[in-house]
Design an enzyme around this catalytic site. Structure first.
Site, short mmCIF file in Angstrom:
data_model
loop_
_atom_site.label_atom_id
_atom_site.label_comp_id
_atom_site.label_asym_id
_atom_site.label_seq_id
_atom_site.Cartn_x
_atom_site.Cartn_y
_atom_site.Cartn_z
N TYR A 24 35.18 52.27 57.01
CA TYR A 24 34.39 51.15 56.50
C TYR A 24 33.77 51.49 55.15
O TYR A 24 33.63 50.63 54.29
CB TYR A 24 33.30 50.74 57.50
CG TYR A 24 32.67 49.42 57.10
CD1 TYR A 24 33.31 48.22 57.39
CD2 TYR A 24 31.48 49.38 56.38
CE1 TYR A 24 32.79 47.01 56.99
CE2 TYR A 24 30.94 48.17 55.97
CZ TYR A 24 31.59 46.98 56.27
OH TYR A 24 31.07 45.79 55.86
N PHE A 50 41.79 29.17 32.19
CA PHE A 50 42.63 29.40 33.36
C PHE A 50 41.94 28.73 34.55
O PHE A 50 40.71 28.73 34.64
CB PHE A 50 42.91 30.88 33.65
CG PHE A 50 43.85 31.01 34.81
CD1 PHE A 50 45.17 30.64 34.67
CD2 PHE A 50 43.40 31.39 36.07
CE1 PHE A 50 46.04 30.65 35.76
CE2 PHE A 50 44.26 31.41 37.16
CZ PHE A 50 45.59 31.04 37.00
N THR A 51 42.74 28.21 35.46
CA THR A 51 42.22 27.35 36.54
C THR A 51 41.05 27.96 37.31
O THR A 51 39.94 27.41 37.33
CB THR A 51 43.36 27.00 37.50
OG1 THR A 51 43.99 28.22 37.93
CG2 THR A 51 44.40 26.11 36.83
N ASP A 68 40.05 39.06 30.71
CA ASP A 68 40.82 38.81 31.92
C ASP A 68 42.07 39.67 31.75
O ASP A 68 42.97 39.34 30.97
CB ASP A 68 41.18 37.33 32.04
CG ASP A 68 42.02 37.06 33.28
OD1 ASP A 68 42.64 38.00 33.80
OD2 ASP A 68 42.06 35.90 33.72
N LYS A 113 49.21 40.91 39.85
CA LYS A 113 50.17 40.73 38.76
C LYS A 113 50.53 42.11 38.21
O LYS A 113 51.33 42.82 38.79
CB LYS A 113 49.58 39.82 37.66
CG LYS A 113 49.55 38.35 38.04
CD LYS A 113 48.36 37.99 38.88
CE LYS A 113 48.10 36.52 38.98
NZ LYS A 113 47.03 36.23 39.97
N ARG A 123 52.22 23.21 35.40
CA ARG A 123 51.10 23.71 34.60
C ARG A 123 50.83 22.68 33.51
O ARG A 123 51.15 22.86 32.34
CB ARG A 123 51.42 25.07 33.98
CG ARG A 123 51.63 26.19 34.97
CD ARG A 123 50.40 26.89 35.49
NE ARG A 123 49.68 26.23 36.54
CZ ARG A 123 48.70 26.82 37.25
NH1 ARG A 123 48.33 28.05 37.02
NH2 ARG A 123 48.07 26.15 38.19
N PHE A 181 45.53 21.22 42.17
CA PHE A 181 46.98 21.45 42.18
C PHE A 181 47.48 22.18 43.42
O PHE A 181 48.61 22.02 43.83
CB PHE A 181 47.39 22.24 40.92
CG PHE A 181 46.64 23.54 40.76
CD1 PHE A 181 45.41 23.56 40.13
CD2 PHE A 181 47.15 24.72 41.24
CE1 PHE A 181 44.71 24.74 39.98
CE2 PHE A 181 46.47 25.91 41.11
CZ PHE A 181 45.23 25.92 40.49
#
Ligand code: PM9
Length: 458
Positions: free
Chosen positions: A72, A124-125, A215, A258, A382, A449
């Site tokens: 943990y 970005f969303t 980001d 990514k 997009r 979306f």
């Protein structure tokens, strides 16, 4: 013809995709409300919905799963991941999160106060959602050319310094909690930011004491473009370039799904001691202990190994050039796409693909649905659907880029899959007149979306 590098890997495990017939595909997309997010994965032949969490892990990463320490608190895999991020990205502190939006949630809650402004190089969303949910207004400061699919520039993700200066003059530096810099810019087509631009943004922000958070979700792809395109970087390693990029920031949010080459994971990194203490206090509320943040020990081990593999030149060269291979085939056939070809996918320009469908009738959404129907290739809208509504006026954002993204998962598909995809799109392009527009029949209030449903307009 240009030379494209062969796959820098051998395939050890294979997955057999289903191939549905046309009738079955038509039924599947109708049942999915013409939203490719709502399709079952097993109904997709070539799945280019996203490059997020869809990476194939290496044998070393799979081996790493076996040494997962699921304690943990104080897992050895966290210590490995933390040390790896510090070494490869150069930040002083790291707080783990389950994925990128977990880090965005923490950063936005920690730094944003209502009535402030967050400038960024295109929205970005999920990033903008968290900024707005915490009371900030997003301001786009990317260069104008990034909104034009036909302008071919090496660093189309760059910040327009005049736009940043104008925002500082308009609202005052004290109203800007941080500048958000995406490397690369997803919604612009995976476009990179140059090192010169990062340096210039830093210099301007220093003048006003402004923080910069990157980001860094696709930072290795950005570094590859710098190496290939920017003067003075050809002989630098990807690792050196990544480190220099982050030397101009105060911290970063990362979706490991990514460029981290894993299926789940993320982090918030920073250099400020006080912010780090606060992020440790907050992470336990939303993600878990500061030694796992929503990830299992085995995920963290795979993530640490993924970061090391991702900066290897042969890997990143093949990754970006495979995307270019698909894009080049489409350009050669006259299919309109966003130029130049970006790092993680090829973006079809739906406005020019379907000039008979106005943006109100959701051309990119319809194109993505029809590509699936005709070929079993899954892609993602997009455009206006992803852009959502202005939180103040309630009106639809109408982005200049109305695109369908063909996102290439890392180390998953071969050049032959790219051939099949290109042929399917070229075929659809020849029959584009038959495609009709769509309308919402269910519109969720946030990040619409993902769960929206559609039907034909007429
Ligand atoms: N990007 C993508 O498919 C997955 C979900 S949105 C459709 O492109 C950037 C630049 C991203 C991103 C996710 C996130 C959020 C932050 N920044 O998905 O929460 O491309 O790990 O990361 C997606 P998580």
């Amino acid at each position: 013809m240009k030379n494209y590098p062969a796959e820098p890997y051998r395939i050890k495990v294979v997955e057999t995709p289903n191939v549905l017939n046309k009738e079955e595909r038509y039924a599947a997309i109708k049942a999915a409300g013409y939203n490719t997010f709502q399709l079952k994965s097993e109904d997709c032949y070539i799945d280019l919905l996203t490059d997020s969490g869809t990476n194939a892990m290496s044998d070393r990463q799979w081996a790493g799963l076996m040494i997962g320490d699921e304690a943990y608190a104080g897992s050895r895999n966290w210590l490995h991941l933390e040390a790896t991020i510090k070494e490869y990205y150069g930040f002083k502190h790291v707080t783990p999160t389950h994925q990128g939006r977990g880090a965005e949630n923490l950063l936005s809650k920690l730094l944003i106060t209502p009535g402030t402004y967050v400038p960024g190089n295109m929205y970005f969303t999920t990033t903008r959602y968290h900024q707005e949910a915490n009371g900030a207004t997003f301001r786009d400061i990317i260069i104008d050319e990034a909104h034009d699919p036909d302008i071919d520039l090496p660093f189309k993700g760059n910040v327009d310094l005049k736009k940043l200066q104008a925002l500082i003059d308009e609202v005052g530096a004290e109203k800007i909690p941080y500048v958000c810099l995406a490397v690369t810019v997803n919604m612009a087509g995976g476009q990179p930011v140059s090192m010169a631009n990062m340096r210039a943004v830093r210099a301007l922000c220093d003048k006003y004491g402004l923080k910069i958070f990157y980001d860094c979700t696709r930072c290795v792809e950005n570094a590859y473009f710098i190496k290939m395109r920017e003067e003075g970087y050809a002989n630098k390693t990807i690792k050196e370039i990544v480190l220099e990029m982050f030397s101009y920031s105060d911290g970063a949010t990362m979706s490991g799904k990514k460029d981290g080459l894993v299926n789940i994971g993320g982090f918030l990194a920073m250099n400020d001691d006080d912010l780090y203490t606060k992020s440790r206090e907050m992470v336990v509320v939303f993600e878990g202990m500061p030694s796992y943040g929503g990830m299992t020990g085995r995920d963290m081990e795979a993530f640490a190994i993924g970061i090391k593999e991702s900066i290897m030149f042969e890997y990143i060269q093949h990754r970006v050039e495979q995307v270019a291979y698909l894009g080049d085939k489409l350009i050669d056939a006259g299919v309109p796409i966003v130029k130049p070809i970006g790092g993680h996918g090829v973006f079809l320009d739906a406005r020019h693909f379907l000039p008979h469908i106005p943006q109100e009738k959701l051309p990119a959404q319809s194109l993505a649905a029809h590509l699936y129907m005709e070929s079993g290739v899954r892609s993602m809208e997009r455009g206006v659907v992803s852009a959502g509504r202005d939180t103040k006026t309630g009106k639809n954002h109408m982005p200049k880029l109305e695109t369908v993204r063909l996102t290439i998962p890392r180390r998953v598909y071969t050049y032959a899959h790219m051939d099949v995809t290109a042929d399917s799109i070229i075929n659809l392009y020849k029959n584009r007149d038959k495609i009709r527009g769509l309308k919402f029949v269910y519109e969720p209030p946030m990040l619409r979306f993902f769960n929206a449903r559609f039907d034909y307009c007429d």
